[in-house]
Design a protein around this motif. Structure first.
Motif, PDB file in Angstrom:
ATOM      1  N   ILE A 111      17.350 -12.991 -12.727  1.00 35.38           N
ATOM      2  CA  ILE A 111      15.901 -13.016 -12.882  1.00 35.38           C
ATOM      3  C   ILE A 111      15.234 -12.484 -11.614  1.00 35.38           C
ATOM      4  CG2 ILE A 111      13.924 -14.582 -13.090  1.00 35.38           C
ATOM      5  CD1 ILE A 111      15.289 -14.423 -15.659  1.00 35.38           C
ATOM      6  N   ALA A 112      15.759 -12.920 -10.475  1.00 37.07           N
ATOM      7  CA  ALA A 112      15.163 -12.497  -9.209  1.00 37.07           C
ATOM      8  C   ALA A 112      15.269 -10.985  -9.047  1.00 37.07           C
ATOM      9  CB  ALA A 112      15.858 -13.214  -8.050  1.00 37.07           C
ATOM     10  N   GLY A 154      19.959 -17.918 -10.966  1.00 33.30           N
ATOM     11  CA  GLY A 154      18.613 -17.334 -10.947  1.00 33.30           C
ATOM     12  C   GLY A 154      18.601 -15.906 -10.456  1.00 33.30           C
ATOM     13  N   LEU A 159      12.918  -9.176 -11.449  1.00 31.04           N
ATOM     14  CA  LEU A 159      11.524  -9.246 -10.998  1.00 31.04           C
ATOM     15  C   LEU A 159      11.304  -8.326  -9.806  1.00 31.04           C
ATOM     16  CD1 LEU A 159      10.688 -13.036 -11.254  1.00 31.04           C
ATOM     17  CD2 LEU A 159       9.615 -11.168 -12.476  1.00 31.04           C
ATOM     18  N   TRP A 209      18.921 -14.249 -20.886  1.00 29.44           N
ATOM     19  CA  TRP A 209      19.554 -14.975 -19.780  1.00 29.44           C
ATOM     20  C   TRP A 209      19.740 -16.442 -20.147  1.00 29.44           C
ATOM     21  CZ3 TRP A 209      16.825 -18.610 -16.647  1.00 29.44           C
ATOM     22  CH2 TRP A 209      17.480 -19.000 -15.488  1.00 29.44           C
TER      23      TRP A 209
END
Lengths: 320, 704
Positions: B202-203, B199, B206, B587
């Protein structure tokens, strides 16, 4: 088939069209957050608002880290389901009123172990869970379905579901395969003794066979002595058969038919016949079965018993 | 009869005077011990960072409740625990805690009391945990509690402390999902760790693109947040207190040249009002206009990263020649400059503030009009000092001479420079000058300014920081660099005089660590001028600074700078959404391997096979593509024969292929030429198949 019905079949698998073995592909996997997942999203939103309001950079970071975890959980839940293979579904037979067992055999061919697959079917009394399917191996589940009537009992639409690994997402998939169990009529309690007995019941008559003479073959069942296996036939490529040895006395032969029950209602007749089949098996007598449209010659043994009971189960019913 | 009697007897013995309806017994059996231990670990890890700022009793209560609940699970025979952990008892407990918090903080609706209450509440909820849905609530509360630690600290340590808690959260989720069949903790943690890594992209994405707001969504009742750093008044001992802290006040990056050590006077609050003991700012100050001299030589441009101190002032090297400008694209002034030369920001500095500033180092400040009456007021509480001032005025003719005489006095008489002076009474300046003769910079500045006023020279006290340590490419200014000095009105400008320089010249040149004796309670950081410890500390600060700059300070300004650096306009929300979605899809594709799992797996799998085997796989796929695939269990030779029967056109080619493979397989013909022949045969077959209409392939039922 209309487009709407096609779509419905594709979405919900309402008709038993799926041929086994079946690999659960992405087309038939649904995935939605669980209530816990929704609560988790709520907490994330709250954390995001707090981070915005207090301008907490690390708050954003934590929030997005957990978002990453949540997203990754989505992916892992999906991957846990995708590629799962339903090899076949074994259905046991049973008497009406008892429960029959469907045993779907799941495989994980894609090289990954699968975890915590839950199986639900509409008729099953409770859901079954396969804790783990090791990579490139198989595992079976057992769904126990209570029965009420004789006949074919379809498994119905099987739902494979999993919330692994974090319980934040639930992925599920419908598999509707035309698998059904045969439900035999319920044997009548305290049925009257077997009707007409053909042949002579006494043991020492004219064509008494020497002990050890082969009278026939039946399917091998676990526990049979290897010395009784018909190895010659095996060598020819046939299935394992066991030589039936002629007993010293010629057993009685019973002719079972609807009329012999002296009952009127069909179900009651079948119920009594079922009880007689069981009794005859128990006593070790040969029996034949005559039903309108079906005729089974006199014999005994588990295969014969099964044939007879199956015939009784589906008598008068349409195709499954 | 007897059996019934015995049963009744048992039930009456078990019966308690507590009505069962209230359900006071926590059904310890209802909650799996594994859930309990996983949640306990999560909560303790989430509570850990709060220990630093919470009152001790709150920490003990919160930790204690968790301990009690775990104990109740381990020892169900302790009946009194059932009582302590009943819903009613815990509700009462929470009410009492709320009152305690109200008493401790003095208010309840605010950030700090809310965090303290949440801390206890989470523990109390855990103590009466009964159902699975409670566990869900608890995990959400714990996540939020984990976030609230960042109100207090956003250092690397704070971030590092969060990670185990996040792992524990994942573990708790996995255990709560299925407590009976859950995997052991070690494999769960590995799994969660892997998922966090998955993850992470993505983290990070963001974190970078999520739009930051420049202000709060709503304003809460202002928390009585402890101010840090300099205060808005100065009395004997206030700066000495500050000097014991090694906290960073601000960091500075210089565009080019770094000012020499004796010119690193960072101007902060300026005090003109004196009441005989303490100094404070003039009640009414006016905004000055800067006579900006753009072409002035010696202008230093630098960027200050000011730690939040919850006050209104900003710092600039004396003398500021510009206003603090926000460092993002829209250059706007963040503060005004007052007639006393102090920079006053529009809003309190509640977050790390980054601003561009320019100064020309010097000791004369020109801003403002003539000094007001406040700057001559001696307050009349220190008669001996006033007499001294008058004597000095009588014996010397110029202000400079008067000041020099007093400084001379400081350096000669048994004056001592110390962080721990004797306490001063009703006339602090008198007592300092004539009795104790020991003090810190504020004592000297205060006495100097007061005596100068008595001598008829307008004077004021300036507080701020003196010094700063270069660490790599930036300068750290710590609270221990806090300083007070004076300014005298001479020849139409304010001239800086630093009386500390007379008593402890090394303070100005080498910092406070050098100026004070070894027995002074100074933070070790201020003393470490070398050695590996000092090096380690500085390296640590450099890491912190980088962390601060790249992570913690990543706000709307930093985001704007990033877009600027990338050479794109600030993207609109929909553009950002599109980018996030696109990257997420990429992703997912990367992790799952689109399209489908098959071809990539097949490809990588085949790569590891011997070449002939690969050729065979290709043949299988080719024929399967034309609906001539091998049936399950069909022998390869049988299959090719069947295909030849189905497609007579291919018979010859297939026969050749079959022979080729057989030779290759069984006769061990494994050279390049044979392989090449196989490959080309397959190629020829492909061409033939392409020419053959699809419809001509008739499907033959599989052999039983």
């Amino acid at each position: 088939m209309s487009a709407a019905r096609k779509l419905r079949q594709r979405l919900f698998r309402t008709r038993p069209d799926d041929a086994l073995p079946l690999t659960v592909e992405h087309q038939r996997i649904y995935i939605l957050p669980t209530p816990r997942g929704c609560a988790f999203v709520g907490a994330l939103l709250l954390m995001l608002v707090a981070s915005i309001n207090y301008d907490l950079s690390l708050g954003y970071a934590l929030c997005f880290l957990l978002t990453g975890l949540f997203t990754s959980a989505l992916l892992n839940t999906y991957r846990n389901m995708a590629g799962l293979c339903v090899h076949h579904i074994e259905a046991s037979s049973g008497f009406a009123g008892d429960a029959v067992t469907f045993s779907p055999k799941l495989g994980a061919p894609a090289g990954r172990a699968r975890h915590a697959i839950e199986l639900v079917s509409p008729g099953a009394s409770e859901r079954a869970t396969v804790t783990v399917v090791e990579a490139t191996s198989t595992a079976s589940a057992a769904l126990s379905v209570p029965t009420t009537r004789r006949g074919h009992l379809p498994l119905g639409r099987l739902t494979l579901a999993s919330t692994w690994p974090l319980g934040l997402w639930r992925a599920w998939s419908y598999v509707h395969s035309p698998v059904s169990a045969t439900v035999w009529p319920r044997p009548e309690n305290d049925a009257p003794p077997l009707p007409v007995i053909h042949g002579d019941g006494d043991g020492g008559n004219a064509h008494a066979h020497r002990e050890g003479d082969v009278s026939g073959l039946r399917d091998w069942i676990p526990g049979d002595s290897p010395s009784r296996v018909a190895w010659k036939r095996v060598a020819r490529g046939d299935e394992l058969k066991v030589r039936l040895l002629e007993a010293n006395h010629q057993p009685a032969t019973t002719e079972l038919a609807l009329e012999a029950t002296r009952l009127n209602a069909l179900e009651a007749q079948l119920s009594r016949l079922t009880a007689w089949v069981l009794n005859a098996e128990h006593q070790g007598s040969d029996y034949s079965l005559q039903l309108p449209g079906t005729s089974i010659d006199a014999d005994r043994g588990s295969t014969h018993r099964k044939h007879s009971l199956d015939a009784l189960a589906v008598h008068g019913l349409g195709a499954p | 009869m007897t059996a019934v009697g015995v049963a009744l007897g048992k039930s009456t013995r078990k019966k308690r005077w507590v009505p069962q309806v209230l359900n006071l017994r926590p059904s310890t059996a209802a909650v799996e011990p594994r859930i309990l231990s996983a949640l306990a670990a999560l909560l303790l890890l989430a509570q850990l960072p709060h220990v630093v700022h919470l009152p001790l009793w709150a920490t003990l209560l919160g930790g204690g409740l968790i301990g009690l609940r775990v104990l109740a699970c381990k020892r169900p025979d302790i009946r009194s625990l059932d009582w302590v952990l009943s819903s009613i008892a815990l509700t009462g407990f929470c009410v009492i805690v709320a009152l305690l918090i109200r008493w401790h903080y003095g208010y309840f609706v605010g950030r700090d009391p809310a965090v303290a209450f949440l801390f206890i509440l989470v523990a109390a909820k855990f103590a009466e945990l009964r159902r699975g849905s409670d566990a869900t609530l608890l995990m959400c509360l714990a996540s939020f509690l984990l976030l609230t630690q960042y109100f207090y600290s956003q250092t690397i340590v704070a971030a590092a402390v969060t990670l185990p808690a996040v792992l524990a959260l994942g573990h708790a989720l996995a255990v709560v999902r299925d407590p009976v069949r859950a995997a052991p903790a070690a494999s769960n943690l590995t799994l969660v760790g892997a998922m966090l890594l998955q993850g992470a992209p993505i983290a990070i994405l963001l974190f970078i693109v999520f739009p930051r707001l420049s202000g709060p969504l709503w304003s809460l009742p202002e928390d009585s947040m402890a101010t840090s750093g300099l205060s808005d008044s100065m009395s004997p001992g206030s700066i000495a207190d500050l000097s014991r802290s090694s906290e960073v006040a601000f960091r500075v990056e210089f565009d080019n040249e770094v000012p020499p050590k004796d010119l690193r006077y960072w101007r902060g609050p300026v005090f003109e009002r004196f009441d005989g003991r303490s100094w404070s700012a003039a009640p009414i100050r006016e905004v000055a206009t800067l006579a900006v001299d753009a072409n002035a030589t010696g202008t230093i441009n630098y960027t200050v990263m000011l730690q939040p101190h919850r006050q209104h002032w900003m710092f600039a090297l004396d003398r500021a020649t510009g206003l603090p400008m926000s460092s993002s694209g829209d250059a706007k002034a963040l503060a005004r400059i007052m007639t006393d030369g102090q920079l006053i920001s529009d809003a309190p500095i509640n977050r790390i503030t980054r601003y561009l500033q320019q100064s020309i180092p010097g000791d004369r400040v020109h801003t403002g009009a003539a000094p007001g009456p406040l700057t001559r007021n001696t307050a009349g509480r220190n008669p001996r000092a006033e007499v001294l001032g008058q004597q000095l005025a009588a014996t010397h003719d110029s202000p400079e001479a008067i000041a020099a005489a007093l400084l001379q006095r400081f350096s000669q008489a048994p004056f001592r420079y110390t962080l721990q002076p004797s306490l001063l009474g009703i006339s602090p300046v008198d007592e300092f000058l004539f009795d104790t003769r020991e003090g810190f910079c504020e004592h000297y500045a205060s006495a100097f300014a007061m005596v100068m006023r008595a001598a008829g020279i307008p004077s004021r006290v300036v507080t701020g920081y003196l010094g700063g340590e270069m660490n790599g490419d930036y300068m750290i200014v710590r609270q221990s660099d806090a300083h007070a000095w004076t300014e005298l009105w001479i020849d139409g400008a304010w001239q800086r005089f630093d009386p500390t320089g007379a008593i402890a010249p090394s303070r100005i040149e080498d910092g406070i660590g050098a100026a004070l004796g070894a027995d002074e309670p100074l933070p070790s950081l201020s003393r470490l001028t070398g050695g590996w410890m000092g090096g380690m500390q500085l390296r640590w600060d450099r890491m912190n600074h980088a962390w601060q700059r790249m992570v913690v300070d990543f706000d709307d300004d930093a985001q704007a700078r990033l877009w600027e650096k990338l050479g794109i306009k600030k993207p609109a929300l929909w553009q950002l959404t599109a980018v996030v979605l696109a990257v997420s899809c990429a992703w997912v594709a990367l992790l799952i391997g689109l399209p489908g799992f098959t071809w990539w797996k097949q490809y990588t799998h085949e790569r590891r096979l011997p070449p002939a085997e690969r050729a065979w796989q290709r043949l299988e796929r080719l024929l399967a593509h034309h609906a001539l695939g091998r049936h399950i269990g069909e022998a390869p030779a049988d299959w090719l024969q069947r295909v030849a029967r189905q497609q007579p056109v291919l018979a010859d080619q297939l026969h050749a292929l079959s022979q080729g493979f057989a030779r290759q397989r069984f006769a061990g013909v494994d050279d390049e030429a044979a392989l090449g022949a196989l490959e080309s045969s397959i190629g020829a077959l492909r061409k033939t198949l392409r020419r053959t209409p699809r419809g001509k392939t008739t499907s033959v039922p599989a052999p039983a």
